[in-house]
Design a protein around this motif. Structure first.
Motif, PDB file in Angstrom:
ATOM      1  N   TRP A   1       0.873  -1.189   0.000  1.00 37.14           N
ATOM      2  CA  TRP A   1       0.000   0.000   0.000  1.00 37.14           C
ATOM      3  C   TRP A   1       0.905   1.232   0.000  1.00 37.14           C
ATOM      4  O   TRP A   1       1.804   1.352   0.828  1.00 37.14           O
ATOM      5  CB  TRP A   1      -0.860  -0.065   1.250  1.00 37.14           C
ATOM      6  N   LEU A   2       0.647   2.161  -0.920  1.00 35.62           N
ATOM      7  CA  LEU A   2       1.423   3.389  -1.027  1.00 35.62           C
ATOM      8  C   LEU A   2       0.516   4.599  -0.846  1.00 35.62           C
ATOM      9  O   LEU A   2      -0.586   4.644  -1.401  1.00 35.62           O
ATOM     10  CB  LEU A   2       2.102   3.471  -2.395  1.00 35.62           C
ATOM     11  N   ALA A   3       0.992   5.583  -0.087  1.00 40.00           N
ATOM     12  CA  ALA A   3       0.191   6.785   0.158  1.00 40.00           C
ATOM     13  C   ALA A   3       1.099   7.969   0.439  1.00 40.00           C
ATOM     14  O   ALA A   3       2.235   7.812   0.889  1.00 40.00           O
ATOM     15  CB  ALA A   3      -0.751   6.562   1.346  1.00 40.00           C
ATOM     16  N   PHE A   4       0.580   9.182   0.149  1.00 42.04           N
ATOM     17  CA  PHE A   4       1.213  10.442   0.538  1.00 42.04           C
ATOM     18  C   PHE A   4       2.594  10.644  -0.093  1.00 42.04           C
ATOM     19  O   PHE A   4       3.583  10.836   0.601  1.00 42.04           O
ATOM     20  CB  PHE A   4       1.334  10.541   2.062  1.00 42.04           C
ATOM     21  N   GLY A   5       2.638  10.600  -1.401  1.00 38.39           N
ATOM     22  CA  GLY A   5       3.900  10.869  -2.080  1.00 38.39           C
ATOM     23  C   GLY A   5       3.671  11.618  -3.376  1.00 38.39           C
ATOM     24  O   GLY A   5       2.551  11.691  -3.874  1.00 38.39           O
ATOM     25  N   VAL A   6       4.752  12.168  -3.940  1.00 41.73           N
ATOM     26  CA  VAL A   6       4.652  12.849  -5.229  1.00 41.73           C
ATOM     27  C   VAL A   6       5.260  12.013  -6.345  1.00 41.73           C
ATOM     28  O   VAL A   6       5.139  12.367  -7.516  1.00 41.73           O
ATOM     29  CB  VAL A   6       5.340  14.233  -5.181  1.00 41.73           C
ATOM     30  N   ARG A   7       5.906  10.894  -5.989  1.00 39.57           N
ATOM     31  CA  ARG A   7       6.500  10.009  -6.993  1.00 39.57           C
ATOM     32  C   ARG A   7       6.060   8.566  -6.765  1.00 39.57           C
ATOM     33  O   ARG A   7       6.860   7.642  -6.845  1.00 39.57           O
ATOM     34  CB  ARG A   7       8.035  10.112  -6.941  1.00 39.57           C
ATOM     35  N   ILE A   8       4.809   8.392  -6.487  1.00 36.66           N
ATOM     36  CA  ILE A   8       4.303   7.046  -6.246  1.00 36.66           C
ATOM     37  C   ILE A   8       4.513   6.150  -7.466  1.00 36.66           C
ATOM     38  O   ILE A   8       4.781   4.946  -7.335  1.00 36.66           O
ATOM     39  CB  ILE A   8       2.820   7.092  -5.834  1.00 36.66           C
ATOM     40  N   ASP A   9       4.436   6.736  -8.658  1.00 38.21           N
ATOM     41  CA  ASP A   9       4.659   5.941  -9.872  1.00 38.21           C
ATOM     42  C   ASP A   9       6.046   5.304  -9.890  1.00 38.21           C
ATOM     43  O   ASP A   9       6.229   4.201 -10.416  1.00 38.21           O
ATOM     44  CB  ASP A   9       4.447   6.810 -11.111  1.00 38.21           C
ATOM     45  N   LYS A  10       7.019   5.988  -9.306  1.00 37.11           N
ATOM     46  CA  LYS A  10       8.389   5.455  -9.251  1.00 37.11           C
ATOM     47  C   LYS A  10       8.439   4.169  -8.434  1.00 37.11           C
ATOM     48  O   LYS A  10       9.068   3.182  -8.850  1.00 37.11           O
ATOM     49  CB  LYS A  10       9.316   6.505  -8.629  1.00 37.11           C
ATOM     50  N   TRP A  11       7.746   4.149  -7.298  1.00 39.97           N
ATOM     51  CA  TRP A  11       7.775   2.964  -6.438  1.00 39.97           C
ATOM     52  C   TRP A  11       6.947   1.840  -7.037  1.00 39.97           C
ATOM     53  O   TRP A  11       7.284   0.668  -6.858  1.00 39.97           O
ATOM     54  CB  TRP A  11       7.292   3.341  -5.038  1.00 39.97           C
ATOM     55  N   ILE A  12       5.900   2.186  -7.767  1.00 40.16           N
ATOM     56  CA  ILE A  12       5.115   1.155  -8.458  1.00 40.16           C
ATOM     57  C   ILE A  12       5.999   0.452  -9.498  1.00 40.16           C
ATOM     58  O   ILE A  12       5.988  -0.783  -9.612  1.00 40.16           O
ATOM     59  CB  ILE A  12       3.871   1.773  -9.116  1.00 40.16           C
ATOM     60  N   ARG A  13       6.764   1.226 -10.248  1.00 42.98           N
ATOM     61  CA  ARG A  13       7.657   0.627 -11.245  1.00 42.98           C
ATOM     62  C   ARG A  13       8.688  -0.269 -10.581  1.00 42.98           C
ATOM     63  O   ARG A  13       9.013  -1.355 -11.098  1.00 42.98           O
ATOM     64  CB  ARG A  13       8.351   1.724 -12.064  1.00 42.98           C
ATOM     65  N   TYR A  14       9.218   0.162  -9.432  1.00 46.09           N
ATOM     66  CA  TYR A  14      10.211  -0.662  -8.729  1.00 46.09           C
ATOM     67  C   TYR A  14       9.609  -1.998  -8.319  1.00 46.09           C
ATOM     68  O   TYR A  14      10.219  -3.060  -8.508  1.00 46.09           O
ATOM     69  CB  TYR A  14      10.743   0.073  -7.496  1.00 46.09           C
ATOM     70  N   ILE A  15       8.412  -1.959  -7.755  1.00 47.59           N
ATOM     71  CA  ILE A  15       7.750  -3.192  -7.301  1.00 47.59           C
ATOM     72  C   ILE A  15       7.494  -4.133  -8.469  1.00 47.59           C
ATOM     73  O   ILE A  15       7.769  -5.343  -8.392  1.00 47.59           O
ATOM     74  CB  ILE A  15       6.431  -2.844  -6.578  1.00 47.59           C
ATOM     75  N   ARG A  16       6.991  -3.605  -9.567  1.00 46.51           N
ATOM     76  CA  ARG A  16       6.673  -4.456 -10.715  1.00 46.51           C
ATOM     77  C   ARG A  16       7.938  -5.002 -11.373  1.00 46.51           C
ATOM     78  O   ARG A  16       7.965  -6.156 -11.822  1.00 46.51           O
ATOM     79  CB  ARG A  16       5.814  -3.670 -11.701  1.00 46.51           C
ATOM     80  N   THR A  17       8.985  -4.193 -11.431  1.00 47.31           N
ATOM     81  CA  THR A  17      10.252  -4.676 -11.980  1.00 47.31           C
ATOM     82  C   THR A  17      10.842  -5.773 -11.104  1.00 47.31           C
ATOM     83  O   THR A  17      11.373  -6.770 -11.608  1.00 47.31           O
ATOM     84  CB  THR A  17      11.254  -3.513 -12.115  1.00 47.31           C
ATOM     85  N   TYR A  18      10.728  -5.598  -9.791  1.00 44.32           N
ATOM     86  CA  TYR A  18      11.204  -6.625  -8.861  1.00 44.32           C
ATOM     87  C   TYR A  18      10.496  -7.954  -9.129  1.00 44.32           C
ATOM     88  O   TYR A  18      11.139  -9.003  -9.229  1.00 44.32           O
ATOM     89  CB  TYR A  18      10.949  -6.176  -7.422  1.00 44.32           C
ATOM     90  N   ASP A  19       9.181  -7.901  -9.240  1.00 40.50           N
ATOM     91  CA  ASP A  19       8.418  -9.124  -9.489  1.00 40.50           C
ATOM     92  C   ASP A  19       8.809  -9.762 -10.813  1.00 40.50           C
ATOM     93  O   ASP A  19       8.931 -10.993 -10.917  1.00 40.50           O
ATOM     94  CB  ASP A  19       6.916  -8.821  -9.477  1.00 40.50           C
ATOM     95  N   GLU A  20       9.019  -8.933 -11.843  1.00 42.28           N
ATOM     96  CA  GLU A  20       9.417  -9.467 -13.149  1.00 42.28           C
ATOM     97  C   GLU A  20      10.788 -10.112 -13.078  1.00 42.28           C
ATOM     98  O   GLU A  20      11.005 -11.209 -13.620  1.00 42.28           O
ATOM     99  CB  GLU A  20       9.413  -8.339 -14.185  1.00 42.28           C
ATOM    100  N   ASN A  21      11.711  -9.455 -12.395  1.00 46.58           N
ATOM    101  CA  ASN A  21      13.070  -9.996 -12.296  1.00 46.58           C
ATOM    102  C   ASN A  21      13.114 -11.291 -11.508  1.00 46.58           C
ATOM    103  O   ASN A  21      13.985 -12.141 -11.745  1.00 46.58           O
ATOM    104  CB  ASN A  21      14.001  -8.966 -11.652  1.00 46.58           C
ATOM    105  N   HIS A  22      12.186 -11.449 -10.576  1.00 46.90           N
ATOM    106  CA  HIS A  22      12.127 -12.667  -9.777  1.00 46.90           C
ATOM    107  C   HIS A  22      11.133 -13.675 -10.346  1.00 46.90           C
ATOM    108  O   HIS A  22      10.842 -14.692  -9.719  1.00 46.90           O
ATOM    109  CB  HIS A  22      11.774 -12.335  -8.328  1.00 46.90           C
ATOM    110  N   ARG A  23      10.618 -13.361 -11.527  1.00 45.78           N
ATOM    111  CA  ARG A  23       9.716 -14.254 -12.258  1.00 45.78           C
ATOM    112  C   ARG A  23       8.543 -14.718 -11.397  1.00 45.78           C
ATOM    113  O   ARG A  23       8.194 -15.898 -11.353  1.00 45.78           O
ATOM    114  CB  ARG A  23      10.495 -15.451 -12.808  1.00 45.78           C
ATOM    115  N   ARG A  24       7.960 -13.744 -10.727  1.00 41.45           N
ATOM    116  CA  ARG A  24       6.809 -14.040  -9.880  1.00 41.45           C
ATOM    117  C   ARG A  24       5.584 -14.336 -10.741  1.00 41.45           C
ATOM    118  O   ARG A  24       5.201 -13.527 -11.597  1.00 41.45           O
ATOM    119  CB  ARG A  24       6.508 -12.858  -8.953  1.00 41.45           C
TER     120      ARG A  24
END
Length: 325
Positions: free
Chosen positions: A86-109
């Motif tokens: 869960w993400l809240a109260f930021g101005v670059r939330i899109d940046k953390w979303i990309r990090y999470i999705r890239t992590y999952d892709e790299n770990h072949r989730r």
């Protein structure tokens, strides 16, 4: 829920049939790992198993850190294979979303981490859905306890407005703000929300990390006991929140002194002593506007069951009213 929702509360909420989040809040990576390990132990899961809880992050905290530090905090949850972030109260939330999705892709989730994003306006909701492709959207109304946007509409206004603006096929919308019992749950489901989020009610549980003094203060609170303020952030030195945000808490002498211009050093000393002494007239107790409906401290399991039972019963009454049966 920072400072209140740890691994035990999150796990017990999920075990009872709801979905529990623990708060990363102001934790460091080691403390967050400890809470996640506690949750995993309650479920008796292996390290490789999906952990059926979520972790909530203050996006502005991530943004104030060096990228490596922020990514380390997120990686603690991702390495533990939590079900959601869960993400809240930021101005670059899109940046953390990309990090999470890239992590999952790299770990072949094959079962990617669900991304929940909290919003308080129609405009932010549309961006979260159309641009960020979030999995779950949370609408936080002005009634919510803890921090939120002071200009946010009431939840009964915000939810219909967001639903009206979203395209077909939009992700589930959860309502948050001021709810304490099953009647609140039923009303928001009737309004069109796909689910609801309750925080304050779970502060007054046996698994909550709140102190016994804070829990007693919640039970003793009356209608109108809460106020939106930055007094407690000033008193404890947590003023890094983005512009436009304040917090809803129980009104007491800390707030009164701030309003009357008492010297900040005096307020801080009294606040510090009040926390040490468990003095409800000085300490911080975040609480939503529905706090007066909390009459006792219960287990998380009992709270979930009561919310479910009352919501189901009230929903039956609503259906009877609308159908005339």
């Amino acid at each position: 829920m920072a400072g209140a929702s740890g691994g035990a509360l999150a796990a017990e909420v999920t075990a009872a049939g709801a979905f529990g989040f623990l708060a990363a809040g102001y934790l460091d990576p080691e403390s967050l790992q400890k809470e996640l390990a506690l949750a995993r132990g309650i479920f008796d899961l292996a390290a490789s198993d999906r952990l059926p809880v979520g972790v909530g992050y203050l996006a502005w905290k991530l943004e104030k850190s060096m990228d490596a530090e922020a990514e380390q905090m997120l990686a603690v949850a991702l390495d533990n294979h939590v079900q959601a972030i869960w993400l809240a109260f930021g101005v670059r939330i899109d940046k953390w979303i990309r990090y999470i999705r890239t992590y999952d892709e790299n770990h072949r989730r094959t079962d990617p981490t669900l991304i929940f994003v909290q919003v308080s306006s129609v405009e932010d909701a549309v961006v979260a859905v159309k641009n960020w492709k979030v999995d779950v959207l949370i609408a936080q109304g002005n009634e919510s306890g803890g921090h939120g946007y002071r200009a946010a509409p009431p939840i009964l206004t915000l939810v219909p407005s967001i639903l009206h603006a979203l395209p077909d096929g939009a992700p589930p919308l959860l309502a948050a703000g001021g709810m304490s019992d099953g009647r609140h749950v039923a009303s928001l489901l009737t309004l069109g929300a796909d689910g609801v989020v309750l925080g304050t009610r779970f502060l007054a549980t046996t698994e909550s990390l709140y102190t016994e003094a804070q829990k007693r203060a919640l039970v003793a609170a009356k209608s109108g006991s809460t106020v939106r303020t930055m007094a407690f952030d000033r008193a404890r030195g947590t003023l890094e929140w983005p512009a436009g945000i304040d917090g809803r808490a129980l009104y007491n002498s800390t707030v009164k002194d701030m309003e009357e211009g008492v010297d900040i050093h005096v307020v801080k000393e009294k606040f510090k002593k009040g926390v040490q002494d468990g003095d409800p007239d000085r300490m911080l107790v975040w609480a939503g506007s529905g706090v007066d409906l909390i009459s006792r401290v219960s287990s998380a399991k009992d709270v979930v069951q009561e919310l479910h039972d009352v919501a189901v019963e009230r929903s039956k009454v609503s259906r009877k009213f609308y159908t005339g049966n």
